[in-house]
Design a protein around this motif. Structure first.
Motif, PDB file in Angstrom:
ATOM      1  N   ALA A 841      -5.827   1.110 -13.161  1.00 22.78           N
ATOM      2  CA  ALA A 841      -6.493  -0.068 -13.708  1.00 22.78           C
ATOM      3  C   ALA A 841      -5.467  -1.148 -14.061  1.00 22.78           C
ATOM      4  CB  ALA A 841      -7.307   0.318 -14.933  1.00 22.78           C
ATOM      5  N   ALA A 842      -4.369  -0.747 -14.685  1.00 27.86           N
ATOM      6  CA  ALA A 842      -3.344  -1.721 -15.064  1.00 27.86           C
ATOM      7  C   ALA A 842      -2.712  -2.344 -13.838  1.00 27.86           C
ATOM      8  CB  ALA A 842      -2.274  -1.051 -15.927  1.00 27.86           C
ATOM      9  N   ILE A 843      -2.476  -1.546 -12.794  1.00 22.28           N
ATOM     10  CA  ILE A 843      -1.860  -2.074 -11.574  1.00 22.28           C
ATOM     11  C   ILE A 843      -2.786  -3.078 -10.901  1.00 22.28           C
ATOM     12  CG2 ILE A 843      -1.149  -1.432  -9.231  1.00 22.28           C
ATOM     13  CD1 ILE A 843      -0.030   1.181 -10.454  1.00 22.28           C
ATOM     14  N   GLU A 844      -4.053  -2.758 -10.882  1.00 27.03           N
ATOM     15  CA  GLU A 844      -5.005  -3.678 -10.242  1.00 27.03           C
ATOM     16  C   GLU A 844      -5.179  -4.949 -11.079  1.00 27.03           C
ATOM     17  OE1 GLU A 844      -9.657  -3.817  -8.687  1.00 27.03           O
ATOM     18  OE2 GLU A 844      -8.784  -1.934  -9.422  1.00 27.03           O
ATOM     19  N   ARG A 845      -5.296  -4.786 -12.390  1.00 23.05           N
ATOM     20  CA  ARG A 845      -5.594  -5.944 -13.244  1.00 23.05           C
ATOM     21  C   ARG A 845      -4.384  -6.844 -13.451  1.00 23.05           C
ATOM     22  NH1 ARG A 845      -5.343  -6.372 -18.788  1.00 23.05           N
ATOM     23  NH2 ARG A 845      -5.000  -4.112 -18.989  1.00 23.05           N
ATOM     24  N   LEU A 846      -3.198  -6.270 -13.679  1.00 19.86           N
ATOM     25  CA  LEU A 846      -2.021  -7.071 -14.033  1.00 19.86           C
ATOM     26  C   LEU A 846      -1.142  -7.400 -12.835  1.00 19.86           C
ATOM     27  CD1 LEU A 846      -1.015  -5.311 -17.388  1.00 19.86           C
ATOM     28  CD2 LEU A 846      -2.340  -7.404 -17.079  1.00 19.86           C
ATOM     29  N   ALA A 847      -1.015  -6.445 -11.897  1.00 16.21           N
ATOM     30  CA  ALA A 847      -0.206  -6.723 -10.709  1.00 16.21           C
ATOM     31  C   ALA A 847      -1.030  -7.418  -9.630  1.00 16.21           C
ATOM     32  CB  ALA A 847       0.386  -5.430 -10.150  1.00 16.21           C
ATOM     33  N   ARG A 848      -2.332  -7.463  -9.808  1.00 14.48           N
ATOM     34  CA  ARG A 848      -3.256  -8.064  -8.823  1.00 14.48           C
ATOM     35  C   ARG A 848      -3.060  -7.415  -7.453  1.00 14.48           C
ATOM     36  NH1 ARG A 848      -7.352  -9.883 -10.870  1.00 14.48           N
ATOM     37  NH2 ARG A 848      -7.703 -11.414  -9.208  1.00 14.48           N
ATOM     38  N   LEU A 849      -3.056  -6.050  -7.455  1.00 19.20           N
ATOM     39  CA  LEU A 849      -2.941  -5.300  -6.211  1.00 19.20           C
ATOM     40  C   LEU A 849      -4.217  -4.486  -5.994  1.00 19.20           C
ATOM     41  CD1 LEU A 849       0.706  -3.875  -6.430  1.00 19.20           C
ATOM     42  CD2 LEU A 849      -0.089  -5.822  -5.069  1.00 19.20           C
ATOM     43  N   ASN A 850      -4.597  -4.357  -4.734  1.00 20.82           N
ATOM     44  CA  ASN A 850      -5.739  -3.504  -4.379  1.00 20.82           C
ATOM     45  C   ASN A 850      -5.258  -2.056  -4.309  1.00 20.82           C
ATOM     46  OD1 ASN A 850      -7.655  -5.660  -4.045  1.00 20.82           O
ATOM     47  ND2 ASN A 850      -6.565  -6.198  -2.155  1.00 20.82           N
ATOM     48  N   GLY A 851      -4.669  -1.604  -5.411  1.00 16.99           N
ATOM     49  CA  GLY A 851      -4.117  -0.263  -5.413  1.00 16.99           C
ATOM     50  C   GLY A 851      -2.816  -0.229  -4.624  1.00 16.99           C
ATOM     51  N   ILE A 852      -2.161   0.941  -4.625  1.00 14.21           N
ATOM     52  CA  ILE A 852      -0.946   1.147  -3.828  1.00 14.21           C
ATOM     53  C   ILE A 852      -1.198   2.376  -2.968  1.00 14.21           C
ATOM     54  CG2 ILE A 852       1.521   1.665  -3.895  1.00 14.21           C
ATOM     55  CD1 ILE A 852       1.679   0.293  -6.594  1.00 14.21           C
ATOM     56  N   ARG A 853      -1.178   2.173  -1.640  1.00 10.61           N
ATOM     57  CA  ARG A 853      -1.448   3.275  -0.700  1.00 10.61           C
ATOM     58  C   ARG A 853      -0.148   4.003  -0.384  1.00 10.61           C
ATOM     59  NH1 ARG A 853      -5.233  -0.152   3.544  1.00 10.61           N
ATOM     60  NH2 ARG A 853      -6.584  -1.090   1.942  1.00 10.61           N
ATOM     61  N   PHE A 854      -0.232   5.324  -0.406  1.00 10.19           N
ATOM     62  CA  PHE A 854       0.955   6.139  -0.111  1.00 10.19           C
ATOM     63  C   PHE A 854       1.032   6.393   1.387  1.00 10.19           C
ATOM     64  CE2 PHE A 854      -0.373   7.631  -4.471  1.00 10.19           C
ATOM     65  CZ  PHE A 854       0.557   6.848  -5.151  1.00 10.19           C
ATOM     66  N   GLU A 855       1.251   5.362   2.164  1.00 11.30           N
ATOM     67  CA  GLU A 855       1.321   5.444   3.631  1.00 11.30           C
ATOM     68  C   GLU A 855       2.138   4.260   4.146  1.00 11.30           C
ATOM     69  OE1 GLU A 855      -2.673   3.373   5.173  1.00 11.30           O
ATOM     70  OE2 GLU A 855      -3.066   5.088   3.834  1.00 11.30           O
ATOM     71  N   PRO A 856       2.595   4.306   5.409  1.00  7.95           N
ATOM     72  CA  PRO A 856       3.387   3.197   5.961  1.00  7.95           C
ATOM     73  C   PRO A 856       2.564   1.911   6.018  1.00  7.95           C
ATOM     74  CG  PRO A 856       3.658   5.167   7.282  1.00  7.95           C
ATOM     75  CD  PRO A 856       2.507   5.446   6.337  1.00  7.95           C
ATOM     76  N   ALA A 857       3.251   0.765   5.807  1.00 10.50           N
ATOM     77  CA  ALA A 857       2.583  -0.533   5.860  1.00 10.50           C
ATOM     78  C   ALA A 857       2.339  -0.931   7.304  1.00 10.50           C
ATOM     79  CB  ALA A 857       3.450  -1.586   5.173  1.00 10.50           C
ATOM     80  N   PRO A 858       1.301  -1.741   7.591  1.00 11.15           N
ATOM     81  CA  PRO A 858       1.062  -2.233   8.955  1.00 11.15           C
ATOM     82  C   PRO A 858       2.261  -3.041   9.448  1.00 11.15           C
ATOM     83  CG  PRO A 858      -0.780  -2.725   7.489  1.00 11.15           C
ATOM     84  CD  PRO A 858       0.318  -2.232   6.636  1.00 11.15           C
ATOM     85  N   ALA A 859       2.418  -3.104  10.743  1.00  6.23           N
ATOM     86  CA  ALA A 859       3.507  -3.892  11.324  1.00  6.23           C
ATOM     87  C   ALA A 859       3.297  -5.366  11.008  1.00  6.23           C
ATOM     88  CB  ALA A 859       3.549  -3.668  12.838  1.00  6.23           C
ATOM     89  N   GLY A 860       4.381  -6.114  10.950  1.00  5.43           N
ATOM     90  CA  GLY A 860       4.283  -7.547  10.680  1.00  5.43           C
ATOM     91  C   GLY A 860       5.129  -7.941   9.475  1.00  5.43           C
ATOM     92  N   ALA A 861       5.139  -9.245   9.228  1.00  9.84           N
ATOM     93  CA  ALA A 861       5.933  -9.779   8.113  1.00  9.84           C
ATOM     94  C   ALA A 861       5.433  -9.225   6.786  1.00  9.84           C
ATOM     95  CB  ALA A 861       5.871 -11.300   8.090  1.00  9.84           C
ATOM     96  N   ALA A 862       6.374  -8.894   5.937  1.00 16.06           N
ATOM     97  CA  ALA A 862       6.030  -8.337   4.624  1.00 16.06           C
ATOM     98  C   ALA A 862       7.173  -8.589   3.658  1.00 16.06           C
ATOM     99  CB  ALA A 862       5.753  -6.838   4.741  1.00 16.06           C
ATOM    100  N   MET A 863       6.863  -8.475   2.400  1.00 20.04           N
ATOM    101  CA  MET A 863       7.928  -8.551   1.397  1.00 20.04           C
ATOM    102  C   MET A 863       7.987  -7.225   0.660  1.00 20.04           C
ATOM    103  SD  MET A 863       6.310 -10.852  -1.685  1.00 20.04           S
ATOM    104  CE  MET A 863       4.759 -10.451  -2.493  1.00 20.04           C
TER     105      MET A 863
END
Length: 946
Positions: A841-863
């Motif tokens: 809840a804190a990560i979603e509300r304060l970090a404004r993230l749709n959760g954090i998935r424990f898997e590789p990120a899609p290809a493409g530009a990222a930070m």
């Protein structure tokens, strides 16, 4: 829970007057704690004529921080308060009032004038004490002192008499700083040196045998009317043959010798110095080394700096009665007529020569800071203290560590001054002050129709007139058959005018002949610094041996003062404390710097850069000004006034107020215990641990007298940990545990912040719980009874790092703060995974993230955003225009890099650093640091985009 809801808006003015009146009326500045450990400080007594200036605001804020801190720690904390009678300043104020009514002091008897001063004091002497209340100073006003109070006067008189009887006070003829306008000697502290336009004259002084002359130079030609020697350096080969020869002074015809003395500098001018021992401090010492006794030194001025005849009668009549500066012009004219003026020759750009009587120069001219006229070194009979003898005990106290000077860097200055200390002139030619308890004796003889009043060299020193009479009543030399008749007068003038009439109207022992004494009390008063040197013990009841406050509160614990009065007050308190009580007056001496104008210049009315602390209080509140003073007080450094920072601390108080309102609106109120409540959640364990760490940091800073570190510790805890993170993290989860912990933490904040911001903290304390009989000013210092939970700290620190770094990254890349983003963390550590899973809840509300998935990120530009051991990946393909953002960042980076390089080149150029104005160099350094930091930020942002 109280029903006193906090106002929506924080209004300092509304709460300051209310709480100060409550504290004072209820005796809370010194609550009854007879068994408690004492803690004592005394305030540097401000002049009774004074009003609060920015230096007072700093000095008294620091003292109040300390005394409130020690009071909260349960000690019998006594802050002695009072004002100084300020001899010169107060007499000037009253004399100006008389002048405004076309009246003057000399129209009154001494007694009547002093009565008028007391009237002024009763009507107008309380200005600064009222202003100290506005600052929030928690002094013990029930025991307010004044250096002219009867009990204090008794102490002053006793000290003078005791030191005199021990041979440590004596009368001597020496040079003093004489103020011709006020007609009194003044201390070095009351002398200010100004740069003024002056001249440098050169003259020929012929040898008496007609064999030639010597060239002398001076900025004060008028003093040659009292010249008594010419000095050359004993190592100067040019003048070896003339040492001992006689000079014939052209105007006075006085003959005097060429003497050898190291004071003459062969490299300056001709290497020859004219010596006027009665009117120059350096010349006085040269004259003594040359064998001229002070009693034989020539005096050419009266009390108003007008020319008078010297003892040898050689000053031409045309000079007598002239003002010193008029006499200067006439001396130059007569020397020129005698062919003894050496003109100053200059050349213009074409090589044409021109002559003038003197070389124009900027000279350092001493002025009286109150009289406003140039000071005249003047040879007079004054009372002196053997300061070299009294300095021995203070020197040993500091060397041994019995007295600690903070910062330690001031010790070297202290030793240097005390080891080379000069006799202390303690007499002043005033009517307002402690009159010197000394009686000059005159022996009278009369046959019943006429008589003589014979001077006697004896001076009787005693605490009372009766005691003085007792010292001489049985002396045979004053008696004629029976005991001597006694007549007492207020001044020598009065004695000369009245004594014979009184004698003839009083029958002698034999009915016709009269013999006895006239006693005339010394007309001088004591230097104000003499009486204020007794402040640490005379305010506590000394010399009463059974004074309870003296036994408990002396020696004091700490003295806080500006470094500028280290010698005039602090060192003299050490001298008097040891001399009269055998103890050092305090254990520690803290010396703070000056409050300077924003550009670093010293504040002065003439520069128009003085800041009124009362104006700042009106605008921002006393709490904000106090916190600014404490936060900026870094040992050994002056404070630059910065109104924006005062405003910032006003905003800090407002932030705390709003945080308290938020807590109150969510059912969070006063805590019921000193110890921390039980906590199970990581965020509650973490904030308790932060209190423990802040408390330890604050206590250490206060023990070290690091006011800036103490203020900054509580500031960052309140602003960062509590307001910015804890409140945000607990929003939406106000269970009983959280309410209990939040209320307890808020209480600890109010207690820890109270010494710095007493008004806002007391108001919040009163509104957050029912504790009318338990005001914050006398609350207990925090005792958490808890420790830091490493696991909870690691968890919350990880969340803070993630949220903070993500917000920074969004800002750098121009992403809207409220934009919700996807996040990936392919292979988290077990610890990191657990943190994420416990705080969705804190990560979603304060970090404004749709959760954090424990898997590789899609290809493409990222930070990538770091937090602990994790680098969270945030895809950016659909979030921003990658190419445009790279171009924007690259262009901005180029500009900042170029500016930083240009400023670096300027700062590496010695010509710029050495010749430019200090404020220009400082600005260049600040701009360089800003552009360098901006370049680093932009480079990091580009790196995020790959």
């Amino acid at each position: 829970m109280t029903d006193q809801t906090l106002d929506k808006t924080f209004d300092p003015a509304a709460i300051e007057a209310k709480w100060y009146a409550h504290w004072e009326a209820n005796g809370l500045f010194r609550p009854e704690r007879p068994e408690a450990q004492p803690y004592t400080i005394v305030n540097p007594p401000p002049n009774v004529t004074g009003s609060l200036h920015i230096g007072h605001a700093l000095d008294n804020t620091l003292q109040d921080v300390v005394i409130r801190y020690e009071r909260l720690r349960g000690k019998d904390a006594l802050w002695v308060v009072g004002t100084d009678h300020a001899g010169i300043a107060t007499q000037m104020v009253v004399e100006r009032q008389l002048e405004a009514r076309q009246d003057k002091r000399t129209n009154y008897s001494r007694e009547d004038f002093v009565a008028k001063v007391w009237e002024w004091k009763a009507e107008s002497g309380g200005t600064i004490t009222r202003q100290l209340r506005r600052l929030g100073c928690s002094m013990d006003w029930s025991r307010e002192q004044f250096t002219m109070d009867p009990h204090f006067t008794r102490a002053v008189v006793k000290v003078f008499v005791d030191l005199y009887n021990r041979g440590l006070i004596y009368r001597d003829k020496r040079l003093v700083n004489w103020d011709p306008k006020l007609k009194t000697a003044i201390s070095d502290l009351e002398v200010e040196t100004r740069e003024v336009k002056g001249h440098f004259w050169r003259f020929r002084y012929p040898f008496a045998d007609g064999s030639g002359h010597m060239e002398v130079a001076t900025t004060r030609p008028e003093t040659m009317l009292a010249d008594m020697a010419v000095a050359v350096n004993p190592e100067d080969e040019r003048y070896q043959a003339v040492i001992g020869k006689e000079i014939l002074q052209p105007i006075t015809g006085r003959r005097f010798k060429v003497v050898a003395d190291e004071h003459a500098d062969p490299a300056l001018g001709s290497g020859v110095v004219k010596i006027t021992p009665g009117h120059d401090f350096n010349d006085f010492e040269v004259g003594k080394r040359a064998g001229i006794k002070p009693a034989d030194m020539l005096n050419m001025f009266d009390a108003e700096a007008r020319v008078v005849q010297t003892a040898d009668g050689l000053v031409p009549e045309e000079f007598l009665g002239l003002d010193r500066f008029v006499a200067r012009e006439l001396v130059v004219a007569r020397m020129k007529e005698a062919g003894c003026l050496i003109p100053h020759v200059t050349k213009d750009k074409d090589g044409n020569e021109s002559e003038a009587d003197a070389e124009p120069r900027v000279i350092q001219q001493p002025y009286g800071d109150r009289g406003g006229v140039p000071i005249e070194p003047w040879l007079t009979d004054q009372w002196y203290v053997n300061a070299a003898e009294l300095a021995k005990a203070p020197l040993e106290a500091v060397r041994s560590g019995a007295v600690e000077i903070v910062p330690k860097t001031w010790e070297k200055t202290f030793f240097n001054w005390m080891e080379n200390i000069q006799p202390w002139c303690v007499s002043r030619q005033l009517w307002w002050g402690h009159r010197i308890p000394a009686w000059h004796v005159r022996h009278y003889k009369s046959d019943g129709t006429a008589g003589t009043l014979e001077p006697v060299s004896e001076i009787i020193v005693d605490e009372t007139l009766e005691g003085a009479y007792e010292q001489i009543v049985y002396r045979a030399e004053y008696a004629d058959g029976g005991g001597p008749l006694l007549f007492v007068y207020d001044s020598m003038e009065e004695a000369e005018a009245a004594w014979l009439k009184d004698v003839l109207n009083s029958p002698g022992p034999d009915g016709t002949k009269h013999s006895g004494v006239v006693l005339v009390q010394d007309t001088d008063v004591l230097d104000t610094w003499f009486s204020s040197a007794l402040w640490p013990f005379a305010t506590l009841g000394w010399p009463e041996a059974d004074a309870p406050l003296l036994a408990k509160h002396y020696p004091n614990d700490l003295l806080i003062s500006g470094f500028d009065i280290l010698f005039f007050w602090d060192a003299r308190m050490m001298m008097m404390g040891q001399a009269m009580t055998g103890q050092d007056p305090w254990k520690r001496l803290y010396l703070h710097g000056l409050v300077r104008a924003p550009d670093g210049q010293k504040m002065s009315k003439s520069k128009g850069n003085v800041v009124d602390p009362l104006g700042l209080i009106d605008q921002y509140g006393a709490d904000a000004l106090r916190f600014f003073m404490a936060a900026m007080e870094s040992q050994g450094r002056d404070i630059k006034m910065d109104e924006k920072r005062v405003e910032g601390y006003r905003n800090f108080a407002t932030k705390l107020w709003n945080a308290a309102r938020f807590c109150q609106s969510n059912g969070i109120g006063a805590s019921k215990s000193l110890a921390a409540p039980a906590a199970t959640s990581a965020v509650n364990k973490w904030i308790i641990g932060e209190v423990v760490e802040t408390l330890a940091e604050l206590d250490k800073a206060m023990a070290d007298l690091r006011f800036d570190a103490a203020a900054n510790a509580i500031y960052h805890f309140v602003w960062d940990q509590f307001c910015d993170w804890y409140i945000e993290l607990i929003k939406g989860s106000f269970d009983d545990e959280t309410r209990a912990v939040a209320g307890w933490v808020l209480d600890q904040i109010l207690v820890m912040l109270h010494p710095f911001m007493p008004f806002v903290t007391e108001e919040l304390w009163s509104k957050l719980g029912d504790r009318a009989d338990y005001p914050l000013i006398t609350a207990q210092w925090p005792q958490p009874g808890a420790s830091v939970d490493p696991a909870a700290k690691a968890e919350v620190d990880w969340l803070i790092a993630l949220i903070g770094n993500l917000r920074t990254a969004k800002n750098e890349l121009g992403i809207a703060p409220g934009a919700k983003l996807d996040a990936y963390l392919p292979e988290p550590s077990a610890q990191t995974r657990a943190i994420i899973e416990r705080n969705p809840a804190a990560i979603e509300r304060l970090a404004r993230l749709n959760g954090i998935r424990f898997e590789p990120a899609p290809a493409g530009a990222a930070m990538q955003v770091g937090a602990g051991d994790a680098n969270v990946i945030i895809p950016l393909e659909s979030v921003i225009d990658i190419a445009a953002e790279k171009a924007r960042l690259a262009k901005a980076l180029e500009v900042s890099t170029k500016e930083a390089k240009s400023l670096e080149g300027r700062l590496s150029n010695p010509a710029f650093v050495e010749k430019a104005k200090p404020e220009a160099v400082e600005k260049a350094r600040a701009d360089h640091a800003m552009h360098q930091a901006e370049a680093e930020r932009l480079a990091a942002a580009l790196a995020r985009l790959g």
